[in-house]
Design a protein around this motif. Structure first.
Motif, short mmCIF file in Angstrom:
data_model
loop_
_atom_site.label_atom_id
_atom_site.label_comp_id
_atom_site.label_asym_id
_atom_site.label_seq_id
_atom_site.Cartn_x
_atom_site.Cartn_y
_atom_site.Cartn_z
N ASP A 194 -5.93 -1.44 6.94
CA ASP A 194 -7.10 -0.75 7.47
C ASP A 194 -8.23 -1.73 7.76
O ASP A 194 -8.90 -1.64 8.79
CB ASP A 194 -7.59 0.33 6.50
CG ASP A 194 -6.68 1.55 6.44
OD1 ASP A 194 -5.83 1.72 7.34
OD2 ASP A 194 -6.82 2.34 5.48
N ASP A 200 3.21 -3.07 -10.39
CA ASP A 200 2.76 -1.70 -10.12
C ASP A 200 2.94 -1.42 -8.62
O ASP A 200 2.03 -1.63 -7.82
CB ASP A 200 1.29 -1.56 -10.53
CG ASP A 200 0.77 -0.13 -10.40
OD1 ASP A 200 1.43 0.70 -9.74
OD2 ASP A 200 -0.31 0.14 -10.96
N GLU A 209 2.96 1.21 -6.77
CA GLU A 209 2.01 2.12 -6.14
C GLU A 209 0.69 1.41 -5.84
O GLU A 209 0.09 1.61 -4.78
CB GLU A 209 1.77 3.36 -7.02
CG GLU A 209 2.96 4.29 -7.09
CD GLU A 209 4.00 3.88 -8.12
OE1 GLU A 209 3.73 2.96 -8.93
OE2 GLU A 209 5.11 4.46 -8.10
N ALA A 210 0.25 0.57 -6.76
CA ALA A 210 -0.98 -0.19 -6.53
C ALA A 210 -0.79 -1.19 -5.39
O ALA A 210 -1.69 -1.36 -4.55
CB ALA A 210 -1.41 -0.92 -7.81
N VAL A 268 -3.86 -7.75 -7.17
CA VAL A 268 -3.08 -6.58 -7.55
C VAL A 268 -1.93 -6.99 -8.45
O VAL A 268 -1.37 -8.09 -8.31
CB VAL A 268 -2.58 -5.81 -6.30
CG1 VAL A 268 -1.62 -6.64 -5.48
CG2 VAL A 268 -2.00 -4.47 -6.66
N ALA A 300 1.26 -0.88 -2.84
CA ALA A 300 1.28 -0.10 -1.59
C ALA A 300 -0.13 0.31 -1.19
O ALA A 300 -0.49 0.24 0.00
CB ALA A 300 2.17 1.13 -1.76
N GLN A 301 -0.94 0.72 -2.15
CA GLN A 301 -2.32 1.10 -1.85
C GLN A 301 -3.11 -0.08 -1.31
O GLN A 301 -3.87 0.05 -0.35
CB GLN A 301 -2.98 1.66 -3.11
CG GLN A 301 -4.37 2.18 -2.87
CD GLN A 301 -4.97 2.81 -4.12
OE1 GLN A 301 -4.41 2.77 -5.19
NE2 GLN A 301 -6.14 3.39 -3.96
N VAL A 302 -2.94 -1.25 -1.90
CA VAL A 302 -3.65 -2.44 -1.45
C VAL A 302 -3.18 -2.86 -0.05
O VAL A 302 -3.99 -3.25 0.79
CB VAL A 302 -3.50 -3.59 -2.47
CG1 VAL A 302 -3.89 -4.92 -1.89
CG2 VAL A 302 -4.33 -3.29 -3.71
N ASN A 353 -2.07 -0.87 2.29
CA ASN A 353 -2.71 0.08 3.22
C ASN A 353 -4.18 -0.25 3.43
O ASN A 353 -4.67 -0.22 4.57
CB ASN A 353 -2.55 1.52 2.71
CG ASN A 353 -1.15 2.04 2.89
OD1 ASN A 353 -0.43 1.64 3.81
ND2 ASN A 353 -0.74 2.94 2.01
N LEU A 354 -4.87 -0.57 2.36
CA LEU A 354 -6.28 -0.94 2.47
C LEU A 354 -6.44 -2.21 3.29
O LEU A 354 -7.33 -2.31 4.15
CB LEU A 354 -6.87 -1.11 1.06
CG LEU A 354 -8.37 -1.38 0.96
CD1 LEU A 354 -9.17 -0.26 1.61
CD2 LEU A 354 -8.74 -1.53 -0.51
#
Length: 159
Positions: A115, A102, A104-105, A98, A107-109, A111-112
């Motif tokens: 999970d 970025d 937002e990217a 990542v 944060a998305q990674v 979270n992924l």
């Protein structure tokens, strides 16, 4: 990097002490430099132990802060593989790459990754590409060994 097995051992001891046999109540987050992740043997040893029954913690989040040079060494002179995180391939776990610029990217990674860890109870690696604006440390002048990279860094606005 020598703190890694200590941190994982402490997490496992806490899980055992609290009866957390499912390994869901606590987790270790390890932050690595790119050159240290691939170059320090203790990282490989720690990864190797991570799935053995006596050492399992339900998965560790490894965050690799990748400045794309190991102190002053280019990647092709520091390792025999493409990515600094390739050592983690031995576990057949996800390695997310990542852009550190970025948010937002990132944060998305994260979270992924969380999970994945929750679902599969295994380690997960985030390889976050970035750069060091001022070099490795106060004794380093990166423009001597990385002039093109640091010319590009100097022309980039600071966030």
């Amino acid at each position: 990097e020598f703190v890694n097995p200590v941190a994982l051992g402490r997490c496992r001891a806490k899980q055992d002490r609290e009866g957390d046999t499912h390994r869901t109540e606590s987790m270790t987050i390890l932050i690595h430099g790119d050159a240290a992740f691939i170059g320090e043997g203790v990282v490989q040893e720690t990864l190797n132990l991570s799935e053995l029954p006596g050492y399992r913690t339900g998965g560790t989040l490894h965050v690799v802060l990748n400045n794309q040079i190991g102190f002053t060494t280019e990647p092709d002179e520091a390792r025999s593989c493409t990515y600094a995180t390739d050592i983690a391939k031995m576990l057949q776990i996800p390695i997310f790459h990542v852009n550190g610029e970025d948010p937002e990217a990132v944060a998305q990674v994260v979270n992924l990754a969380m999970d994945f860890r929750k679902e599969f109870e295994k380690d997960v690696v985030i390889d976050m590409y970035a750069y060091r604006r001022l070099g490795h440390n106060e004794g380093d002048e990166p423009r001597f060994t990385q002039p093109a990279m640091y010319a590009a860094i100097e022309s980039t606005a600071s966030a």
